[in-house]
Scaffold this motif. Structure first.
Motif, mmCIF file in Angstrom:
data_model
loop_
_atom_site.group_PDB
_atom_site.id
_atom_site.type_symbol
_atom_site.label_atom_id
_atom_site.label_comp_id
_atom_site.label_asym_id
_atom_site.label_seq_id
_atom_site.Cartn_x
_atom_site.Cartn_y
_atom_site.Cartn_z
ATOM 1 N N ASP A 178 0.828 -1.201 0.000
ATOM 2 C CA ASP A 178 0.000 0.000 0.000
ATOM 3 C C ASP A 178 0.870 1.262 0.000
ATOM 4 O O ASP A 178 0.389 2.352 0.265
ATOM 5 C CB ASP A 178 -0.967 0.011 1.187
ATOM 6 N N GLY A 179 2.155 1.075 -0.281
ATOM 7 C CA GLY A 179 3.060 2.208 -0.324
ATOM 8 C C GLY A 179 3.652 2.589 1.016
ATOM 9 O O GLY A 179 4.491 3.494 1.078
ATOM 10 N N SER A 180 3.244 1.935 2.093
ATOM 11 C CA SER A 180 3.780 2.264 3.414
ATOM 12 C C SER A 180 5.168 1.679 3.576
ATOM 13 O O SER A 180 5.594 0.779 2.830
ATOM 14 C CB SER A 180 2.861 1.713 4.510
ATOM 15 N N ALA A 181 5.897 2.171 4.577
ATOM 16 C CA ALA A 181 7.238 1.643 4.847
ATOM 17 C C ALA A 181 7.179 0.173 5.213
ATOM 18 O O ALA A 181 8.043 -0.616 4.806
ATOM 19 C CB ALA A 181 7.888 2.457 5.969
ATOM 20 N N CYS A 182 6.156 -0.225 5.985
ATOM 21 C CA CYS A 182 6.015 -1.633 6.378
ATOM 22 C C CYS A 182 5.818 -2.523 5.157
ATOM 23 O O CYS A 182 6.407 -3.604 5.061
ATOM 24 C CB CYS A 182 4.833 -1.802 7.336
ATOM 25 N N SER A 183 4.988 -2.076 4.228
ATOM 26 C CA SER A 183 4.726 -2.908 3.054
ATOM 27 C C SER A 183 5.932 -2.945 2.128
ATOM 28 O O SER A 183 6.178 -3.954 1.454
ATOM 29 C CB SER A 183 3.482 -2.421 2.305
ATOM 30 N N SER A 184 6.720 -1.881 2.075
ATOM 31 C CA SER A 184 7.939 -1.900 1.261
ATOM 32 C C SER A 184 8.934 -2.926 1.802
ATOM 33 O O SER A 184 9.586 -3.642 1.031
ATOM 34 C CB SER A 184 8.573 -0.512 1.233
ATOM 35 N N MET A 217 2.524 3.588 -7.496
ATOM 36 C CA MET A 217 2.888 2.877 -6.277
ATOM 37 C C MET A 217 3.350 1.460 -6.609
ATOM 38 O O MET A 217 4.353 0.974 -6.081
ATOM 39 C CB MET A 217 1.685 2.841 -5.331
ATOM 40 N N LEU A 218 2.620 0.806 -7.528
ATOM 41 C CA LEU A 218 2.991 -0.549 -7.919
ATOM 42 C C LEU A 218 4.321 -0.570 -8.657
ATOM 43 O O LEU A 218 5.141 -1.472 -8.468
ATOM 44 C CB LEU A 218 1.896 -1.173 -8.784
#
Length: 286
Positions: free
Chosen positions: A10-16, A66-67
């Motif tokens: 979702d573009g968050s640091a956690c998801s990255s 984002m993707l």
């Protein structure tokens, strides 16, 4: 190449961080990686409460950007892994649960963009750990690597089989060590109607729990003779024992409970562990 490893972003640091971890995992497995962004593409003007976010060209472009960033990150981390991406319709937990049906592994960050700063575990991660059709890895920590020891929680029940199969395979892929942790606080109940004794010999119970773990692992030792296996029997609450054993590990593997004793569809120990672990946690359902 078989079924893909799927990661939600979702573009968050956690998801990255989750995307990077998933790419390295896909490389270990020789599997393709599929990066998914989920969105409620609401194109209608109806008086609903709460009103879904509108979807149009600007939102579509932002999602694709984002993707694209996530795909670039995955290709850098995966070093040759085949990476594809897509925008899926629907709420994140529903869309990713659907995607898990065709995946060999589903990876998410422990908290998404909408999570509260102090929240230990996001609602999407919790839902997927309880409901996904494949094992789920919830990536915790700032920059978790792909190496290190694999730690697995062993309860001494028949549903340990799925956890141990996953854990041994991960240790073999990583060419690392597997630490099987069995924690106990009181003598185990052997059947319906058994009651905890008021007085018992701690050393004798510890020896019995060690025998239980050795018996549980005997067949797996023969199946995976090349995996360096450590049997770790601890007198402590299972959650505390697993959190302590996993510090510095590359992956913690636990099972998910079901039925009346489950918490949020997981089980009390699993819920506590994935809420406080400092390493990626794999939740494997029986």
């Amino acid at each position: 190449m078989g079924r893909p490893v799927v990661v939600g972003t979702d573009g968050s640091a956690c998801s990255s961080t989750a995307v990077s971890w998933a790419a390295r995992e896909a490389r270990l497995r020789g599997a393709p990686l599929r990066v998914l962004y989920t969105a409620l593409r609401w194109e209608y003007h109806l008086p609903l409460v709460p009103q879904p976010a509108s979807w149009g060209p600007a939102a579509e472009a932002a999602a694709r950007h984002m993707l694209d960033e996530a795909v670039a990150l995955a290709r850098e981390a995966g070093q040759g892994v085949e990476v594809t991406s897509a925008v899926m319709d629907g709420a994140a937990q529903d869309a990713l649960t659907l995607a898990s049906q065709d995946a060999q592994l589903l990876v998410v960050g422990h908290r998404g963009r909408g999570g509260l700063t102090g929240q230990l575990l996001g609602s999407v991660a919790r839902h997927l750990a309880a409901c996904a059709a494949c094992p789920v890895v919830i990536v915790r920590g700032e920059e978790p690597g792909g190496g290190g020891e694999v730690v697995a929680g062993v309860a001494g029940r028949p549903d340990d089989a799925a956890v141990l199969e996953f854990a041994f395979q991960e240790a073999m892929l990583r060419r690392g060590r597997l630490r099987a942790v069995h924690a106990w606080t009181h003598p185990a109940l052997r059947g319906p109607g058994d009651m905890q004794p008021l007085v018992y010999d701690i050393d004798a119970v510890g020896e019995e729990e060690a025998r239980l773990l050795a018996e549980t692992l005997a067949g797996w030792r023969r199946k995976y003779p090349d995996v360096d296996l450590i049997e770790d029997v601890v007198r402590a609450h299972p959650g505390e024992a697993l959190l302590s054993a996993s510090r510095g590990a590359g992956l913690l593997v636990i099972g998910a409970r079901s039925g009346l004793r489950a918490v949020f569809g997981l089980g009390g120990t699993a819920h506590a562990v994935i809420g406080h672990a400092t390493v990626p946690v794999a939740v494997v359902r029986p």
